[in-house]
Scaffold this motif. Structure first.
Motif, mmCIF file in Angstrom:
data_model
loop_
_atom_site.group_PDB
_atom_site.id
_atom_site.type_symbol
_atom_site.label_atom_id
_atom_site.label_comp_id
_atom_site.label_asym_id
_atom_site.label_seq_id
_atom_site.Cartn_x
_atom_site.Cartn_y
_atom_site.Cartn_z
ATOM 1 N N VAL A 1 -2.005 -10.025 4.604
ATOM 2 C CA VAL A 1 -0.807 -10.730 5.073
ATOM 3 C C VAL A 1 0.300 -9.725 5.356
ATOM 4 O O VAL A 1 0.969 -9.769 6.399
ATOM 5 C CB VAL A 1 -0.347 -11.777 4.045
ATOM 6 C CG1 VAL A 1 1.008 -12.363 4.450
ATOM 7 C CG2 VAL A 1 -1.379 -12.889 3.895
ATOM 8 N N ALA A 2 0.500 -8.786 4.422
ATOM 9 C CA ALA A 2 1.557 -7.784 4.581
ATOM 10 C C ALA A 2 1.289 -6.894 5.794
ATOM 11 O O ALA A 2 2.214 -6.592 6.570
ATOM 12 C CB ALA A 2 1.665 -6.941 3.310
ATOM 13 N N LEU A 3 0.035 -6.470 5.982
ATOM 14 C CA LEU A 3 -0.302 -5.640 7.137
ATOM 15 C C LEU A 3 -0.064 -6.394 8.442
ATOM 16 O O LEU A 3 0.450 -5.827 9.413
ATOM 17 C CB LEU A 3 -1.762 -5.210 7.058
ATOM 18 C CG LEU A 3 -2.082 -3.993 6.206
ATOM 19 C CD1 LEU A 3 -3.590 -3.818 6.092
ATOM 20 C CD2 LEU A 3 -1.443 -2.736 6.784
ATOM 21 N N HIS A 4 -0.432 -7.644 8.460
ATOM 22 C CA HIS A 4 -0.245 -8.471 9.651
ATOM 23 C C HIS A 4 1.233 -8.561 10.003
ATOM 24 O O HIS A 4 1.620 -8.459 11.179
ATOM 25 C CB HIS A 4 -0.838 -9.859 9.372
ATOM 26 C CG HIS A 4 -0.850 -10.767 10.544
ATOM 27 N ND1 HIS A 4 -0.089 -11.915 10.610
ATOM 28 C CD2 HIS A 4 -1.524 -10.715 11.722
ATOM 29 C CE1 HIS A 4 -0.302 -12.520 11.762
ATOM 30 N NE2 HIS A 4 -1.169 -11.822 12.456
ATOM 31 N N GLY B 1 -8.609 -1.769 18.147
ATOM 32 C CA GLY B 1 -8.326 -1.803 16.723
ATOM 33 C C GLY B 1 -7.972 -0.435 16.168
ATOM 34 O O GLY B 1 -8.301 0.600 16.761
ATOM 35 N N ILE B 2 -7.307 -0.451 15.025
ATOM 36 C CA ILE B 2 -7.035 0.753 14.241
ATOM 37 C C ILE B 2 -7.481 0.430 12.818
ATOM 38 O O ILE B 2 -7.002 -0.544 12.227
ATOM 39 C CB ILE B 2 -5.546 1.131 14.265
ATOM 40 C CG1 ILE B 2 -5.079 1.382 15.700
ATOM 41 C CG2 ILE B 2 -5.279 2.356 13.390
ATOM 42 C CD1 ILE B 2 -3.594 1.673 15.830
ATOM 43 N N ASP C 1 0.733 4.512 9.836
ATOM 44 C CA ASP C 1 1.516 4.720 8.608
ATOM 45 C C ASP C 1 1.351 3.544 7.648
ATOM 46 O O ASP C 1 1.228 3.728 6.427
ATOM 47 C CB ASP C 1 2.989 4.919 8.947
ATOM 48 C CG ASP C 1 3.274 6.259 9.601
ATOM 49 O OD1 ASP C 1 2.393 7.137 9.544
ATOM 50 O OD2 ASP C 1 4.373 6.424 10.176
ATOM 51 N N ALA C 2 1.348 2.326 8.186
ATOM 52 C CA ALA C 2 1.208 1.137 7.338
ATOM 53 C C ALA C 2 -0.161 1.103 6.672
ATOM 54 O O ALA C 2 -0.292 0.771 5.479
ATOM 55 C CB ALA C 2 1.429 -0.119 8.167
ATOM 56 N N ALA D 1 -3.499 1.984 1.850
ATOM 57 C CA ALA D 1 -4.642 2.646 1.213
ATOM 58 C C ALA D 1 -4.235 3.342 -0.075
ATOM 59 O O ALA D 1 -4.963 3.325 -1.065
ATOM 60 C CB ALA D 1 -5.274 3.642 2.187
ATOM 61 N N ARG D 2 -3.054 3.944 -0.067
ATOM 62 C CA ARG D 2 -2.559 4.591 -1.300
ATOM 63 C C ARG D 2 -2.324 3.549 -2.382
ATOM 64 O O ARG D 2 -2.595 3.797 -3.578
ATOM 65 C CB ARG D 2 -1.267 5.367 -1.003
ATOM 66 C CG ARG D 2 -1.472 6.623 -0.180
ATOM 67 C CD ARG D 2 -0.233 7.490 -0.168
ATOM 68 N NE ARG D 2 0.880 6.876 0.549
ATOM 69 C CZ ARG D 2 1.093 7.020 1.855
ATOM 70 N NH1 ARG D 2 0.262 7.743 2.599
ATOM 71 N NH2 ARG D 2 2.126 6.429 2.450
ATOM 72 N N ALA D 3 -1.857 2.378 -1.997
ATOM 73 C CA ALA D 3 -1.646 1.310 -2.971
ATOM 74 C C ALA D 3 -2.979 0.836 -3.554
ATOM 75 O O ALA D 3 -3.081 0.563 -4.757
ATOM 76 C CB ALA D 3 -0.898 0.145 -2.315
ATOM 77 N N TRP D 4 -4.014 0.726 -2.717
ATOM 78 C CA TRP D 4 -5.344 0.327 -3.230
ATOM 79 C C TRP D 4 -5.873 1.358 -4.198
ATOM 80 O O TRP D 4 -6.426 1.009 -5.240
ATOM 81 C CB TRP D 4 -6.316 0.155 -2.063
ATOM 82 C CG TRP D 4 -5.934 -0.896 -1.090
ATOM 83 C CD1 TRP D 4 -5.277 -2.059 -1.366
ATOM 84 C CD2 TRP D 4 -6.150 -0.889 0.324
ATOM 85 N NE1 TRP D 4 -5.080 -2.770 -0.212
ATOM 86 C CE2 TRP D 4 -5.607 -2.094 0.841
ATOM 87 C CE3 TRP D 4 -6.771 -0.008 1.203
ATOM 88 C CZ2 TRP D 4 -5.651 -2.414 2.193
ATOM 89 C CZ3 TRP D 4 -6.826 -0.313 2.549
ATOM 90 C CH2 TRP D 4 -6.274 -1.504 3.042
#
Length: 247
Positions: free
Chosen positions: A94-97, A201-202, A234-235, A240-243
């Protein structure tokens, strides 16, 4: 009339052997073919075919002749509505979207030689349909698929690529050209290989103990993603760092 005694459901030696292999591997950090053979009490020559079949269908994962549980059992749990706990939360998508302004954010895994979206946030009905029905797609035609394939051992990757038809030959060549970059960065950025040339896609790898177990992708129109490329990259890296911090 006396009641008939309950019949014990008969066992099947092949099924017993396969289930024994899966449970033994699932309880380990990685085992050899010889250890599997010893555990199920069968010759290596008999076990080899079963193990090869389990790797081919995604139930086992093999790296450098060490076997671990694959993602297919997890996929079956999802189909049955009993998804295993995953550190990639729906709220992350949701946040990425929201942050990227993309059409879709998807979480993907490889199941055998296919890719499956196991979670998503999407404004696109087609992507939502694929994700909510857990439908298999071609790995070579998605940026998340490229991220997942980049972690395969060469012999498995070459074998898969050789199965593809003439329509996918340009995609194969492009993947090979970008393979080292994907392996270095853990990302596939705008490969432009979807069935619809306007879509792209990215994607970034999700790692567990050094192995790529999933990929998260931001999907949308190529021109919009290209315009916001740096912000999206960047997002994804921040997420990924949060995961990783969650362990």
């Amino acid at each position: 009339m006396a009641e008939r005694p309950a019949t014990v459901r008969p066992r099947h030696r092949m099924v017993d052997r396969v289930s024994g292999i899966l449970e033994f591997v699932a309880r380990s950090e990685g085992v050899s073919l010889t250890e599997i053979s010893r555990h199920v009490g069968a010759p290596v020559s008999s076990v080899q075919g079963l193990v090869n079949g389990l790797v081919a269908t995604g139930y086992l994962d093999e790296r450098a002749r060490v076997y671990r549980l694959g993602v297919a059992p997890y996929f079956l749990n999802l189909l049955a509505g009993r998804g295993a706990v995953n550190r990639i939360l729906h709220e992350d998508l949701v946040a990425l979207h929201e942050k990227t302004g993309s059409t879709s954010a998807v979480l993907s895994v490889a199941v055998g030689s296919d890719i499956v979206y196991i979670d998503h946030v999407s404004d696109d009905p087609h992507t939502a349909y694929l994700a909510e029905r857990f439908l298999r797609r071609s790995l070579i035609r998605t940026s998340t698929g490229w991220v997942l394939m980049a972690d395969w051992e060469s012999r498995d990757l070459w074998a898969y690529l050789e199965t593809l038809g003439d329509d996918d030959r340009p995609r194969v060549q492009k993947l090979l050209d970008e393979l080292e970059s994907i392996r270095t960065t853990d990302m596939s950025v705008l490969p432009n290989i979807a069935e619809d040339p306007d879509l792209d896609g990215i994607s970034i790898a999700v790692r567990e103990r050094g192995r790529v177990v999933a990929a998260v992708g931001v999907v949308g129109r190529h021109d919009e993603l290209a315009r916001n490329r740096e912000r999206i990259v960047d997002a994804l890296r921040a997420q990924a760092r949060a995961w990783d911090a969650r362990g």
